[in-house]
Write a protein that holds these residues in place. Sequence first.
Motif, mmCIF file in Angstrom:
data_model
loop_
_atom_site.group_PDB
_atom_site.id
_atom_site.type_symbol
_atom_site.label_atom_id
_atom_site.label_comp_id
_atom_site.label_asym_id
_atom_site.label_seq_id
_atom_site.Cartn_x
_atom_site.Cartn_y
_atom_site.Cartn_z
ATOM 1 N N SER A 36 0.829 -1.218 0.000
ATOM 2 C CA SER A 36 0.000 0.000 0.000
ATOM 3 C C SER A 36 0.858 1.260 0.000
ATOM 4 O O SER A 36 2.021 1.233 0.412
ATOM 5 C CB SER A 36 -0.990 0.091 1.177
ATOM 6 O OG SER A 36 -0.338 0.480 2.378
ATOM 7 N N VAL A 37 0.258 2.332 -0.481
ATOM 8 C CA VAL A 37 0.832 3.667 -0.352
ATOM 9 C C VAL A 37 -0.245 4.556 0.287
ATOM 10 O O VAL A 37 -1.300 4.063 0.661
ATOM 11 C CB VAL A 37 1.328 4.248 -1.700
ATOM 12 C CG1 VAL A 37 2.507 3.445 -2.218
ATOM 13 C CG2 VAL A 37 0.223 4.303 -2.742
ATOM 14 N N TYR A 38 0.029 5.871 0.409
ATOM 15 C CA TYR A 38 -0.819 6.734 1.237
ATOM 16 C C TYR A 38 -2.284 6.818 0.796
ATOM 17 O O TYR A 38 -3.183 6.774 1.602
ATOM 18 C CB TYR A 38 -0.241 8.148 1.289
ATOM 19 C CG TYR A 38 1.226 8.209 1.638
ATOM 20 C CD1 TYR A 38 1.731 7.523 2.738
ATOM 21 C CD2 TYR A 38 2.109 8.961 0.868
ATOM 22 C CE1 TYR A 38 3.077 7.589 3.057
ATOM 23 C CE2 TYR A 38 3.455 9.036 1.182
ATOM 24 C CZ TYR A 38 3.940 8.352 2.272
ATOM 25 O OH TYR A 38 5.264 8.419 2.584
ATOM 26 N N ASP A 39 -2.508 7.005 -0.502
ATOM 27 C CA ASP A 39 -3.884 7.084 -0.993
ATOM 28 C C ASP A 39 -3.868 6.920 -2.517
ATOM 29 O O ASP A 39 -2.804 6.706 -3.109
ATOM 30 C CB ASP A 39 -4.559 8.407 -0.578
ATOM 31 C CG ASP A 39 -4.049 9.622 -1.351
ATOM 32 O OD1 ASP A 39 -2.950 9.535 -1.951
ATOM 33 O OD2 ASP A 39 -4.743 10.648 -1.367
ATOM 34 N N GLY A 40 -5.043 7.022 -3.115
ATOM 35 C CA GLY A 40 -5.137 6.818 -4.554
ATOM 36 C C GLY A 40 -4.348 7.857 -5.353
ATOM 37 O O GLY A 40 -3.788 7.545 -6.406
ATOM 38 N N CYS A 41 -4.320 9.077 -4.852
ATOM 39 C CA CYS A 41 -3.606 10.140 -5.572
ATOM 40 C C CYS A 41 -2.097 9.887 -5.566
ATOM 41 O O CYS A 41 -1.432 10.033 -6.594
ATOM 42 C CB CYS A 41 -3.896 11.497 -4.935
ATOM 43 S SG CYS A 41 -5.628 11.949 -4.978
ATOM 44 N N THR A 42 -1.554 9.532 -4.406
ATOM 45 C CA THR A 42 -0.109 9.279 -4.353
ATOM 46 C C THR A 42 0.236 7.989 -5.098
ATOM 47 O O THR A 42 1.328 7.872 -5.642
ATOM 48 C CB THR A 42 0.414 9.207 -2.900
ATOM 49 O OG1 THR A 42 -0.376 8.285 -2.162
ATOM 50 C CG2 THR A 42 0.359 10.548 -2.224
ATOM 51 N N ALA A 43 -0.706 7.041 -5.146
ATOM 52 C CA ALA A 43 -0.460 5.824 -5.927
ATOM 53 C C ALA A 43 -0.260 6.191 -7.391
ATOM 54 O O ALA A 43 0.656 5.688 -8.060
ATOM 55 C CB ALA A 43 -1.613 4.845 -5.763
ATOM 56 N N ALA A 44 -1.098 7.088 -7.889
ATOM 57 C CA ALA A 44 -0.978 7.523 -9.285
ATOM 58 C C ALA A 44 0.355 8.237 -9.502
ATOM 59 O O ALA A 44 1.049 8.017 -10.507
ATOM 60 C CB ALA A 44 -2.148 8.436 -9.644
ATOM 61 N N ALA A 45 0.730 9.095 -8.553
ATOM 62 C CA ALA A 45 1.971 9.862 -8.694
ATOM 63 C C ALA A 45 3.197 8.951 -8.610
ATOM 64 O O ALA A 45 4.162 9.124 -9.363
ATOM 65 C CB ALA A 45 2.043 10.943 -7.613
ATOM 66 N N GLU A 46 3.168 7.976 -7.705
ATOM 67 C CA GLU A 46 4.291 7.037 -7.586
ATOM 68 C C GLU A 46 4.384 6.170 -8.852
ATOM 69 O O GLU A 46 5.483 5.828 -9.290
ATOM 70 C CB GLU A 46 4.116 6.141 -6.353
ATOM 71 C CG GLU A 46 4.273 6.853 -5.010
ATOM 72 C CD GLU A 46 5.739 6.924 -4.541
ATOM 73 O OE1 GLU A 46 6.661 6.616 -5.329
ATOM 74 O OE2 GLU A 46 5.947 7.312 -3.372
ATOM 75 N N ALA A 47 3.229 5.812 -9.404
ATOM 76 C CA ALA A 47 3.230 4.991 -10.620
ATOM 77 C C ALA A 47 3.872 5.758 -11.775
ATOM 78 O O ALA A 47 4.648 5.193 -12.559
ATOM 79 C CB ALA A 47 1.806 4.572 -10.977
#
Lengths: 438, 477
Positions: free
Chosen positions: A130-141
Amino acid sequence: MGTFVPHTPEEQRAMLQAIGLDSFDGLYADVPAGVRLTDLPLPSGMSELEARRTMEEMAAENFRFRHIFRGAGAYCHYIPSVVKQIASKEEFVTAYTPYQAEISQGVLQSIFEYQTMICDLTGMDVSNASVYDGCTAAAEAAAMCRDRKRGVVLVSAAAHPYARKTIGTYCFGSGAEVVTVPEKDGRTDLEALKELLNDQSACFYFQQPSFFGCIEDADAICALVHEAGAKLIMGSYPMALALLKTPGEVGADVAVGEGQPLGLSVAFGGPYLGFMAAGGALTRKLPGRIVGQTVDDQGRRAFVLTLQAREQHIRREKAGSNICSNEALCALTATAYLAAMGPEGFREAARQSVAKAHYLEKKLSDAGLKRIHSGEFFNEFVTSTPVPAADILAALEDRDYLGGLPLGKNEILWCATEKNTAAEIDELAEIVKEVTGA
Amino acid sequence: MKLIFERSIPGHGQTLLPHCDVPEITLDAPGRETPLHLAELSENDLSRHFTELSKQVHGVNCGFYPLGSCTMKYSPKLDEDMAALPGFTDIHPLQPAHTAQGCLHVLHEAAQQLCVITGMDEMTMQPAAGAHGEFTGLLLIKSYHRSRGDDKRTKIIVPDSAHGTNPASASMAGFTIVNVPSRADGCVDLEKLKAAVGDDTAGLMLTNPNTVGLFDKNILEITKIIHDAGGLNYYDGANLNAVMGIVRPGDMGFDVVHVNLHKTFATPHGGGGPGSGPVGCKAFLADFLPGQVVRCADGVYTLSTPEKSIGCVRGFHGNFLVAVKALTYLMMLGREGVPEAARNAVLNANYLMHRIKGSYPPAVDGICMHEFVASMDKAKHEFGVSATDVAKAMLDYGIHPPTMYFPLIVHEALMFEPTETESKATLDETADILLEIMERAKSDPDSLHAAPLTAPIGRPDEVTAARQPVTRYVFEQ
């Protein structure tokens, strides 16, 4: 005042004496005298009962709506009681990151189960913890997909505004260029996407369904992106993964999303949960913790944090991401939620969300609020309003309804889930009718 | 123990949802083709599965947890009750501000109190963890230099004793990292620092107390060297528990700081999160803050976006319920309790260090702050017992080991952080156990190599896990 310090003054004196000091001041001899605080201007400490009252009073300052028809990134799905009980077990709540595998098998196994369920949902090969939330998941991707040759990140204008903004902020850090692909009829403009893709393009991020609730033509998007040699990051509303073609089936390189709908309350924005899964080729580029299966010194199955050579505590400035703490307890909550629902219950929650949203759309249409996009939608949709959106929302608020999110003066983004009943949708439509006069 | 998938029996499940009371809809869009497995369990079996898992977890509620740098203090149970109030959990993040005054009040009050403690002027609650806060703070520094047209400031100075997140965050924020060697006590070498700064210095990242557990007494000179060179000072708040209420980063010359609510402010860590890493800054950086800042005028709370905001580092307002817990904790401590907690954290660390230093030589002699680092270098050479062996032996006594092999500048490091919420009795028991372990190291080192014996598993094979990664269960088709 409570500090949760258990010592009596006598014990403190004994301990100070043992270390050769006669007062606490000796502990801070290295702190320059000029900057030592003489007073801390905070309110005086409270007893537990006073603190409880104060916090309860603050909670009471909120207006807790009885009927919610707003989503836009935070969704009110049913949370089974067993999920809340599991997630409040003290051992899970009070543990740190499972560095010591021998006494952390419970947390490690729960993450392994979470990773399995995320792969099951998305159709991908490997998930992180997991990462912090959906927004940071998109940014990390987006950061995962960039390399020296391809540095430009393309983002659909039909994706969630906060996800777009977060990608923009992360790219401000890394210096990557971000190009917004325009939206057309509530979806990614495919022609514009084709035009904007080139040999500098690292990746394209879009969401299924779009921020406006519209179902995207994921196959067409994937074909265009891969034709240009770029990677596809597909954001998914988790409930949509039960019914629509999965990122794995579409051929996405990275699947991400906001995991809040999986058993977490809306809670004014957090804690939430960002899920991230990739095709096997990108395993070592995934950020954050990953749990792997192995055996112990007696050959018994065991779980450990693995592939740590990717991470900051080993690679320092060469790490792909700085993330260490993630949202482990939220991932455990999501695991318990998905197990409680089971495949059929989860599909049913998704099906009912779609059905209720379509019933709502019909009722609102009868009340004069027409959908502004064509094509299929999932459980959210945008209507225009013949009178100011604010008037409709104010009338709803008076009757304990949180209406959809106003997108402009005369547009509202509506949402329904399995929790909404036909009766409350009917009543909502009646209230709207009173305002529109339809 | 069985995986949840191995307990799954087709057809088992729970009745959670009523029948659909509106017409069903079939979508035309391409549907999911592959089967969805998840798990099928009765509520009873599901509940027992997680109970069994919970028995294989060591939390702060199970026993002592002196994990250095992580501040594993006791989390008051009231925090959990308050964070579970429906008046907080059921509030949608996009509700109009006039219907979410309570949530905004919490965020405003938490930010205010954290500003008082850190000596900062503004605070964003958006970052979700410490590392996330570092990234955010560095972007503020980047924006500041850019806004002045000072584009050549591309370097962040990081001491080699720093947490690994510091250089990783600086790299994510687009900076080049200048590693400055520390002195043996982890303190900054002033001459080396002076040699490292220049007109390309964007800033310095520092934690004080440092990772060896010492307060750097040259702190005012250090921050001045950076300021004089035109850079800004970033305070890594990981070690704030030692000095909260005693001295403030803002008064030590720091311009930006993050705090870890899940360390210093007693919110539980959840086995790896959710955390929260609010970032505070001096007024001249406030216009760059991410997300929306809560303002209060005449008792009414409103949200506003800072003028030159760096954007968003996450959706919405951060891990709100974690802020609820931290504020509940802060209210109970208050003016007197905050420094009282810090003083006792430091007392406990010194007491434990004093009790064991004959067998566990500290990296630096003298008074430590809230944590201390012992080196097992001598034990390794003399008895063949490593820091890992000692740590694994502790597991058999029901104690979570200290942080191992950090900081990197100390060989065979064990970093102990007892926190203020442990009693003298617990510290004495632990000291006795540690001394016993070192006796065993001398007399029977193999017994330590074999540890742990009583944990649910023995030492795992980490090499195979990394070489042939198995990261999920494979369902039978």
